[in-house]
Each structure stands twice: as C-alpha cells, then as structure tokens.
Write a protein that holds these residues in place. Structure first.
Motif, PDB file in Angstrom:
ATOM      1  N   VAL A   1       1.520   4.646   0.989  1.00 39.15           N
ATOM      2  CA  VAL A   1       0.663   5.559   1.976  1.00 39.15           C
ATOM      3  C   VAL A   1       1.385   6.863   2.192  1.00 39.15           C
ATOM      4  O   VAL A   1       2.613   7.162   2.015  1.00 39.15           O
TER       5      VAL A   1
ATOM      6  N   VAL B   1      -3.502   0.496  -3.445  1.00 37.92           N
ATOM      7  CA  VAL B   1      -3.413  -0.966  -2.836  1.00 37.92           C
ATOM      8  C   VAL B   1      -2.778  -2.064  -4.099  1.00 37.92           C
ATOM      9  O   VAL B   1      -3.717  -1.892  -5.170  1.00 37.92           O
TER      10      VAL B   1
ATOM     11  N   CYS C   1       0.984   3.009  10.535  1.00 37.46           N
ATOM     12  CA  CYS C   1       0.699   1.560  10.039  1.00 37.46           C
ATOM     13  C   CYS C   1      -0.829   1.872   9.914  1.00 37.46           C
ATOM     14  O   CYS C   1      -1.407   0.817  10.183  1.00 37.46           O
ATOM     15  N   THR C   2      -1.194   2.727   9.235  1.00 36.81           N
ATOM     16  CA  THR C   2      -2.588   2.876   8.749  1.00 36.81           C
ATOM     17  C   THR C   2      -2.924   3.304   7.214  1.00 36.81           C
ATOM     18  O   THR C   2      -1.914   3.672   6.625  1.00 36.81           O
ATOM     19  N   THR C   3      -4.114   2.956   6.683  1.00 38.41           N
ATOM     20  CA  THR C   3      -4.521   3.336   5.326  1.00 38.41           C
ATOM     21  C   THR C   3      -5.670   4.151   5.428  1.00 38.41           C
ATOM     22  O   THR C   3      -6.468   4.133   6.350  1.00 38.41           O
TER      23      THR C   3
ATOM     24  N   GLY D   1       0.395   7.683   7.586  1.00 45.05           N
ATOM     25  CA  GLY D   1       0.107   6.245   7.401  1.00 45.05           C
ATOM     26  C   GLY D   1       1.178   5.419   7.523  1.00 45.05           C
ATOM     27  O   GLY D   1       1.095   4.190   8.088  1.00 45.05           O
TER      28      GLY D   1
ATOM     29  N   SER E   1      -0.525  -3.913   4.495  1.00 46.53           N
ATOM     30  CA  SER E   1      -1.738  -3.454   5.419  1.00 46.53           C
ATOM     31  C   SER E   1      -2.377  -4.853   6.118  1.00 46.53           C
ATOM     32  O   SER E   1      -3.329  -4.820   6.916  1.00 46.53           O
TER      33      SER E   1
ATOM     34  N   LYS F   1       7.507  -2.469   6.035  1.00 43.43           N
ATOM     35  CA  LYS F   1       7.258  -1.012   5.784  1.00 43.43           C
ATOM     36  C   LYS F   1       8.497  -0.601   5.372  1.00 43.43           C
ATOM     37  O   LYS F   1       9.252  -0.736   6.019  1.00 43.43           O
TER      38      LYS F   1
ATOM     39  N   CYS G   1       2.567  -4.542   9.392  1.00 40.19           N
ATOM     40  CA  CYS G   1       3.288  -3.298   9.148  1.00 40.19           C
ATOM     41  C   CYS G   1       4.247  -3.182  10.053  1.00 40.19           C
ATOM     42  O   CYS G   1       5.311  -2.619   9.565  1.00 40.19           O
TER      43      CYS G   1
ATOM     44  N   VAL H   1       0.811  -1.359  -0.043  1.00 37.15           N
ATOM     45  CA  VAL H   1      -0.066  -0.120  -0.062  1.00 37.15           C
ATOM     46  C   VAL H   1       0.902   1.191  -0.090  1.00 37.15           C
ATOM     47  O   VAL H   1       1.958   1.375   0.856  1.00 37.15           O
TER      48      VAL H   1
END
Length: 124
Positions: A73, A89, A81-83, A77, A109, A118, A114, A71
């Motif tokens: 980001v 994606v 570790c968020t989307t 993000g 994700s 990453k 994550c 992903v």
C-alpha cells in the motif's frame, strides 16, 4: 581490424560489464523472513527495527493461507489501514516481495487485522 568487428567487440565488452554488475547486485540482495519464526502475524510491528534494508532485498511473508494476506500500500494506505483497487494483494501464505528503493508499506487487509499487522520498511 574491420570497423564492424571493432564495434561488435566494444558492444560485447559493455554487455559483459553490465551483466557482471547486475550479478554483483543480485548476489548482495538479502532475504528476510518477516516476523522471523512467528511469521506474518499479529503484533509484527517492530520486527524491522535494527535491520538495514536495500532495494532488491526480498521479504518473505509466511502465514496460514486464508488466515491473512499481504497488501502493498501507499503511505496513506499504511497510515489509515486502507487499500485501493490498484494495490497488489498477495495470498499464497508464502509470499516473496522484492523491496523497491524508498518506502515500502505492507498491511493485512482482513477486517480488524491491520492495526497490529502492518510494517513500514525503508530500503536504501
């Protein structure tokens, strides 16, 4: 020479110069396999160290399809570790992503992946 022909000739020369410039930029683009032989997997952070990335370079993310994703980001993000729904994606297992100038952030994700899946790449 007629006025119209001169303008057409100038336009053609400018077009050719732009095409040659574009081809030179594309010819210098590098391709990197993320994680080298290990691919996009756990503990990949640090793989990018010591490499010089440029806008237009291509990152190849190899992984077993369905086991991970990639992903793109924002910095937030990446840090959290968020989307978001607007994040791109990739799920093919052989994803090829062209770097943009500046910061490029990528995470997996899948739940729990994550923190150790990453990477953050700065492209000149």
């Amino acid at each position: 020479m007629a006025k119209g022909r001169g303008s057409a000739l100038v336009a053609m020369v400018v077009s050719c110069l732009l095409l040659v410039t574009l081809q030179c930029e594309l010819a210098h683009a590098a391709t990197y396999v993320v994680g080298d032989g290990n691919g996009w997997t756990f503990n990949v952070a640090g793989w990018e160290k010591g490499k010089n990335f440029n806008a237009g370079d291509v990152l190849v993310f190899n992984y077993p399809k369905g086991a991970h994703n990639v992903v793109v980001v924002s910095k937030a993000g990446y840090d959290r570790c968020t989307t978001t729904p607007s994040d791109k994606v990739y799920t093919s297992g052989k994803d090829q992503i062209t770097l943009v100038k500046g910061l490029n952030n990528f995470i997996c994700s899948f739940a729990g992946h994550c923190p150790s899946m990453k990477i953050e790449i700065f492209a000149s």
